[in-house]
Design a protein around this motif. Structure first.
Motif, short mmCIF file in Angstrom:
data_model
loop_
_atom_site.label_atom_id
_atom_site.label_comp_id
_atom_site.label_asym_id
_atom_site.label_seq_id
_atom_site.Cartn_x
_atom_site.Cartn_y
_atom_site.Cartn_z
N MET A 1 0.73 -0.97 -0.13
CA MET A 1 -0.10 -0.30 -0.12
C MET A 1 1.06 1.52 0.07
N VAL A 2 0.51 2.46 -1.01
CA VAL A 2 0.76 3.29 -0.68
C VAL A 2 0.20 4.06 -0.33
N SER A 3 0.36 5.52 0.37
CA SER A 3 -0.12 6.58 0.53
C SER A 3 0.14 7.66 1.38
N ALA A 4 -0.01 8.63 1.19
CA ALA A 4 -0.02 10.43 1.21
C ALA A 4 -0.45 11.08 1.89
N HIS A 5 0.09 11.73 2.47
CA HIS A 5 -0.21 11.97 3.87
C HIS A 5 -0.20 13.35 4.15
N TRP A 6 -1.07 14.85 4.79
CA TRP A 6 -0.91 16.09 4.79
C TRP A 6 -1.34 15.93 5.72
N ALA A 7 -1.02 17.61 6.04
CA ALA A 7 -1.39 18.08 7.92
C ALA A 7 -2.77 18.40 7.78
N SER A 8 -3.11 19.46 6.48
CA SER A 8 -5.08 19.45 6.82
C SER A 8 -5.31 18.56 5.75
N ALA A 9 -7.09 18.29 5.75
CA ALA A 9 -7.60 17.56 4.89
C ALA A 9 -7.67 18.30 4.28
N GLY A 10 -8.81 18.04 2.85
CA GLY A 10 -9.11 18.02 2.27
C GLY A 10 -8.20 18.34 0.66
N ASN A 11 -6.89 18.34 0.95
CA ASN A 11 -5.61 18.23 -0.25
C ASN A 11 -5.75 16.47 -0.73
N ARG A 12 -5.30 16.91 -2.34
CA ARG A 12 -5.36 16.05 -3.40
C ARG A 12 -4.12 15.87 -4.32
N LEU A 13 -3.23 14.91 -4.63
CA LEU A 13 -2.06 14.83 -5.36
C LEU A 13 -2.27 15.54 -6.57
N SER A 14 -1.66 16.23 -7.37
CA SER A 14 -1.86 16.40 -8.80
C SER A 14 -1.59 15.00 -9.49
N GLU A 15 -2.55 15.81 -11.11
CA GLU A 15 -2.17 14.39 -11.96
C GLU A 15 -0.99 13.24 -12.05
N ALA A 16 0.20 14.61 -11.78
CA ALA A 16 1.27 14.49 -12.15
C ALA A 16 1.76 13.74 -11.32
N ARG A 17 1.78 13.68 -9.77
CA ARG A 17 2.30 12.59 -8.42
C ARG A 17 1.36 11.53 -8.68
N GLU A 18 0.11 11.70 -9.31
CA GLU A 18 -1.15 10.61 -9.36
C GLU A 18 -0.48 9.14 -10.02
N ARG A 19 -0.32 10.10 -11.20
CA ARG A 19 0.35 8.93 -12.33
C ARG A 19 1.97 8.16 -11.74
N ALA A 20 2.57 9.17 -10.78
CA ALA A 20 4.34 8.87 -10.70
C ALA A 20 3.85 7.53 -9.65
N LEU A 21 2.79 7.80 -8.79
CA LEU A 21 2.32 7.02 -7.64
C LEU A 21 1.51 5.47 -8.28
N GLY A 22 0.62 5.48 -9.86
CA GLY A 22 0.51 4.32 -10.11
C GLY A 22 1.24 3.68 -10.91
N SER A 23 2.81 5.21 -11.47
CA SER A 23 3.86 4.21 -12.20
C SER A 23 4.54 2.92 -11.25
#
Length: 58
Positions: A1-23
């Protein structure tokens, strides 16, 4: 499992980062498949050969 964590709620990965995590996830899945097919199979084959040799008195 790969996850991303932010200090505040409501943030999303950019499309580029989402593609990189998918890869990365694809690469890890391919590595796990290779590992299971090769390394584990080789270990089981060696165990079988050892047990067979022991049983036949070699």
């Amino acid at each position: 499992m790969v996850s991303a964590h932010w200090a505040s709620a409501g943030n999303r990965l950019s499309e580029a980062r989402e593609r990189a995590l998918g890869s990365l996830a694809d690469d890890v899945a391919n590595w796990q498949d290779w590992y299971r097919r090769s390394v584990v199979a080789d270990a089981l084959e060696a165990l079988h050969e050892s047990a067979t040799a022991h049983r036949s008195g070699r």
